[in-house]
Motif scaffolding. Structure first.
Motif, PDB file in Angstrom:
ATOM      1  N   ARG A  32       7.611  28.344  52.814  1.00  0.00           N
ATOM      2  CA  ARG A  32       8.830  27.610  53.118  1.00  0.00           C
ATOM      3  C   ARG A  32       9.861  28.255  53.147  1.00  0.00           C
ATOM      4  NH1 ARG A  32       6.951  22.038  54.511  1.00  0.00           N
ATOM      5  NH2 ARG A  32       5.086  21.947  53.626  1.00  0.00           N
ATOM      6  N   THR A  33      11.168  27.733  53.741  1.00  0.00           N
ATOM      7  CA  THR A  33      12.388  28.412  53.571  1.00  0.00           C
ATOM      8  C   THR A  33      13.261  27.453  52.939  1.00  0.00           C
ATOM      9  OG1 THR A  33      12.797  27.683  56.100  1.00  0.00           O
ATOM     10  CG2 THR A  33      12.051  29.827  55.866  1.00  0.00           C
ATOM     11  N   PRO A  34      14.019  27.635  52.039  1.00  0.00           N
ATOM     12  CA  PRO A  34      13.624  29.126  51.211  1.00  0.00           C
ATOM     13  C   PRO A  34      12.646  29.069  50.543  1.00  0.00           C
ATOM     14  CG  PRO A  34      15.420  28.035  50.372  1.00  0.00           C
ATOM     15  CD  PRO A  34      15.097  26.958  51.306  1.00  0.00           C
ATOM     16  N   HIS A  35      12.146  30.509  49.894  1.00  0.00           N
ATOM     17  CA  HIS A  35      10.984  30.719  49.070  1.00  0.00           C
ATOM     18  C   HIS A  35      11.370  32.219  48.433  1.00  0.00           C
ATOM     19  CE1 HIS A  35       6.507  30.195  48.388  1.00  0.00           C
ATOM     20  NE2 HIS A  35       7.096  30.196  47.421  1.00  0.00           N
ATOM     21  N   VAL A  36      11.539  31.975  47.110  1.00  0.00           N
ATOM     22  CA  VAL A  36      12.069  32.903  46.245  1.00  0.00           C
ATOM     23  C   VAL A  36      11.085  33.911  45.469  1.00  0.00           C
ATOM     24  CG1 VAL A  36      13.980  33.720  44.789  1.00  0.00           C
ATOM     25  CG2 VAL A  36      14.309  31.831  46.284  1.00  0.00           C
ATOM     26  N   PHE A  37      11.266  35.012  45.607  1.00  0.00           N
ATOM     27  CA  PHE A  37      10.482  35.841  44.876  1.00  0.00           C
ATOM     28  C   PHE A  37      11.318  36.846  44.012  1.00  0.00           C
ATOM     29  CE2 PHE A  37       7.719  34.315  47.981  1.00  0.00           C
ATOM     30  CZ  PHE A  37       6.353  34.526  47.513  1.00  0.00           C
ATOM     31  N   VAL A  38      11.250  36.525  42.547  1.00  0.00           N
ATOM     32  CA  VAL A  38      11.964  37.483  41.779  1.00  0.00           C
ATOM     33  C   VAL A  38      11.249  38.446  41.210  1.00  0.00           C
ATOM     34  CG1 VAL A  38      13.380  37.774  39.702  1.00  0.00           C
ATOM     35  CG2 VAL A  38      13.764  35.629  41.072  1.00  0.00           C
TER      36      VAL A  38
ATOM     37  N   VAL B 264      16.130  30.137  39.411  1.00  0.00           N
ATOM     38  CA  VAL B 264      16.238  31.592  39.492  1.00  0.00           C
ATOM     39  C   VAL B 264      17.119  32.082  38.456  1.00  0.00           C
ATOM     40  CG1 VAL B 264      17.214  33.363  41.275  1.00  0.00           C
ATOM     41  CG2 VAL B 264      15.208  31.364  42.034  1.00  0.00           C
ATOM     42  N   GLN B 265      18.395  31.626  38.405  1.00  0.00           N
ATOM     43  CA  GLN B 265      19.298  31.977  37.406  1.00  0.00           C
ATOM     44  C   GLN B 265      18.687  32.098  36.121  1.00  0.00           C
ATOM     45  OE1 GLN B 265      23.557  30.351  36.983  1.00  0.00           O
ATOM     46  NE2 GLN B 265      23.191  29.720  39.162  1.00  0.00           N
ATOM     47  N   ASN B 266      17.964  31.115  35.702  1.00  0.00           N
ATOM     48  CA  ASN B 266      17.401  31.204  34.362  1.00  0.00           C
ATOM     49  C   ASN B 266      16.503  32.398  34.144  1.00  0.00           C
ATOM     50  OD1 ASN B 266      18.795  28.875  33.530  1.00  0.00           O
ATOM     51  ND2 ASN B 266      16.964  27.380  34.150  1.00  0.00           N
ATOM     52  N   ALA B 267      15.539  32.587  35.159  1.00  0.00           N
ATOM     53  CA  ALA B 267      14.610  33.739  35.403  1.00  0.00           C
ATOM     54  C   ALA B 267      15.278  35.099  35.315  1.00  0.00           C
ATOM     55  CB  ALA B 267      13.774  33.672  36.603  1.00  0.00           C
ATOM     56  N   VAL B 268      16.175  35.335  35.967  1.00  0.00           N
ATOM     57  CA  VAL B 268      16.864  36.489  36.013  1.00  0.00           C
ATOM     58  C   VAL B 268      17.907  36.861  34.462  1.00  0.00           C
ATOM     59  CG1 VAL B 268      18.690  38.007  37.069  1.00  0.00           C
ATOM     60  CG2 VAL B 268      17.119  36.584  38.372  1.00  0.00           C
ATOM     61  N   ASN B 269      18.387  35.802  34.137  1.00  0.00           N
ATOM     62  CA  ASN B 269      18.980  35.992  32.654  1.00  0.00           C
ATOM     63  C   ASN B 269      18.101  36.335  31.680  1.00  0.00           C
ATOM     64  OD1 ASN B 269      21.611  35.153  33.808  1.00  0.00           O
ATOM     65  ND2 ASN B 269      21.390  33.126  33.501  1.00  0.00           N
ATOM     66  N   GLN B 270      17.001  35.633  31.744  1.00  0.00           N
ATOM     67  CA  GLN B 270      15.834  35.896  30.765  1.00  0.00           C
ATOM     68  C   GLN B 270      15.157  37.533  30.934  1.00  0.00           C
ATOM     69  OE1 GLN B 270      13.641  32.386  31.626  1.00  0.00           O
ATOM     70  NE2 GLN B 270      14.041  31.392  29.841  1.00  0.00           N
TER      71      GLN B 270
ATOM     72  N   LEU C 276       9.888  29.821  32.582  1.00  0.00           N
ATOM     73  CA  LEU C 276       9.312  29.252  33.788  1.00  0.00           C
ATOM     74  C   LEU C 276       9.079  30.385  34.844  1.00  0.00           C
ATOM     75  CD1 LEU C 276       8.410  26.434  34.928  1.00  0.00           C
ATOM     76  CD2 LEU C 276      10.729  26.308  35.896  1.00  0.00           C
ATOM     77  N   THR C 277       7.776  30.365  35.301  1.00  0.00           N
ATOM     78  CA  THR C 277       7.510  31.522  36.129  1.00  0.00           C
ATOM     79  C   THR C 277       7.060  31.007  37.733  1.00  0.00           C
ATOM     80  OG1 THR C 277       5.057  31.612  35.652  1.00  0.00           O
ATOM     81  CG2 THR C 277       6.496  33.068  34.517  1.00  0.00           C
ATOM     82  N   SER C 278       6.892  29.869  37.786  1.00  0.00           N
ATOM     83  CA  SER C 278       6.665  29.451  39.162  1.00  0.00           C
ATOM     84  C   SER C 278       7.131  27.768  39.369  1.00  0.00           C
ATOM     85  CB  SER C 278       5.183  29.508  39.683  1.00  0.00           C
ATOM     86  OG  SER C 278       4.223  28.660  38.992  1.00  0.00           O
ATOM     87  N   THR C 279       7.694  27.427  40.403  1.00  0.00           N
ATOM     88  CA  THR C 279       8.007  26.122  40.936  1.00  0.00           C
ATOM     89  C   THR C 279       7.555  25.789  42.383  1.00  0.00           C
ATOM     90  OG1 THR C 279       9.985  26.671  41.627  1.00  0.00           O
ATOM     91  CG2 THR C 279       9.886  26.077  39.339  1.00  0.00           C
ATOM     92  N   LYS C 280       7.597  24.767  42.819  1.00  0.00           N
ATOM     93  CA  LYS C 280       7.225  24.614  44.192  1.00  0.00           C
ATOM     94  C   LYS C 280       8.351  24.554  45.041  1.00  0.00           C
ATOM     95  CE  LYS C 280       5.158  21.048  47.272  1.00  0.00           C
ATOM     96  NZ  LYS C 280       4.414  19.679  47.570  1.00  0.00           N
ATOM     97  N   ALA C 281       8.286  25.720  46.224  1.00  0.00           N
ATOM     98  CA  ALA C 281       9.546  25.945  47.050  1.00  0.00           C
ATOM     99  C   ALA C 281       9.290  24.593  47.990  1.00  0.00           C
ATOM    100  CB  ALA C 281       9.047  27.320  47.837  1.00  0.00           C
ATOM    101  N   ILE C 282      10.483  24.191  48.111  1.00  0.00           N
ATOM    102  CA  ILE C 282      10.871  22.720  49.070  1.00  0.00           C
ATOM    103  C   ILE C 282      11.603  23.258  50.186  1.00  0.00           C
ATOM    104  CG2 ILE C 282      11.651  20.630  49.129  1.00  0.00           C
ATOM    105  CD1 ILE C 282       9.448  20.752  47.334  1.00  0.00           C
TER     106      ILE C 282
END
Length: 204
Positions: free
Chosen positions: A134-140, A171-177, A186-192
């Motif tokens: 999907r757009t957007p779809h994020v990979f940290v 994404v903010q939470n993931a990068v902060n951690q 939380l390592t994955s969510t559904k990209a909408i």
């Protein structure tokens, strides 16, 4: 009966294969070397001091992607200086989606003042390799001794229209951690978002 069992087995195998398309959390993501809107090629290795990366598969034309442009820019301003630059990749074929040509990408980047790289993936090579749907779809990604490890996959947050001040900033939470030396809770969510506009296969 045997034919029915074989048919069921084939369906299960196909489902399993489809479920594994693209990277999963914990996989090592390959680098790319793609053309930026400034005419220069950019790879993950271009960021010598990076601790990781926020790779955003997006486009010019999707209303959901447009709604997130300001937040993607905010992520860039917030985390590039901390070692997690944003790298955006346009997923869409410009023939299937004329608003996603390289020239239109340049116009959009200039108009919105993107501070991050906005790259063209003309044959969907890395869109498919990463498994963006999907757009957007994020990979940290987290830079490790082994390589660029996928730490989070999914949506930027749970608020497409920027209407909820109490939204969950995934994404903010993931990068902060990650910056604290922790694994994301939380390592994955559904990209909408919008479906990717794929290049049509040329029939032989």
């Amino acid at each position: 009966m045997k034919k029915l069992l074989l048919a069921c087995l084939n369906i299960l195998l196909a489902t399993a294969v489809n479920a594994q398309i693209g990277y999963q959390v914990g996989d090592l993501a390959s680098d790319f070397n793609l053309k930026n809107v400034d005419g220069k090629n950019v790879s993950l290795a271009s960021y010598k001091n990076a601790k990781g990366y926020i790779v955003v598969f997006t486009c010019n034309t999707c209303p959901v992607s447009k709604a997130y442009e300001t937040r993607v820019e905010a992520l860039s301003k917030m985390y590039a200086v901390k070692g997690y630059p944003v790298v955006a990749i346009n997923t869409n074929d410009p023939v299937a989606s004329p608003g996603d040509t390289y020239e239109k990408m340049q116009e959009r980047a200039k108009e919105k003042g993107f501070s991050f790289a906005y790259l063209l993936d003309p044959d969907h090579v890395y869109t498919k390799k990463y498994g963006a749907q999907r757009t957007p779809h994020v990979f940290v990604l987290q830079k490790t001794a082994k390589g660029n490890e996928v730490a989070y996959i999914g949506a930027i947050d749970n608020d497409q229209q920027e209407a909820n001040a109490q939204r969950d900033n995934y994404v903010q939470n993931a990068v902060n951690q990650l910056l604290k030396g922790e694994k994301p809770a939380l390592t994955s969510t559904k990209a909408i978002g919008c479906t990717i506009k794929w290049k049509k296969e040329v029939s032989k």
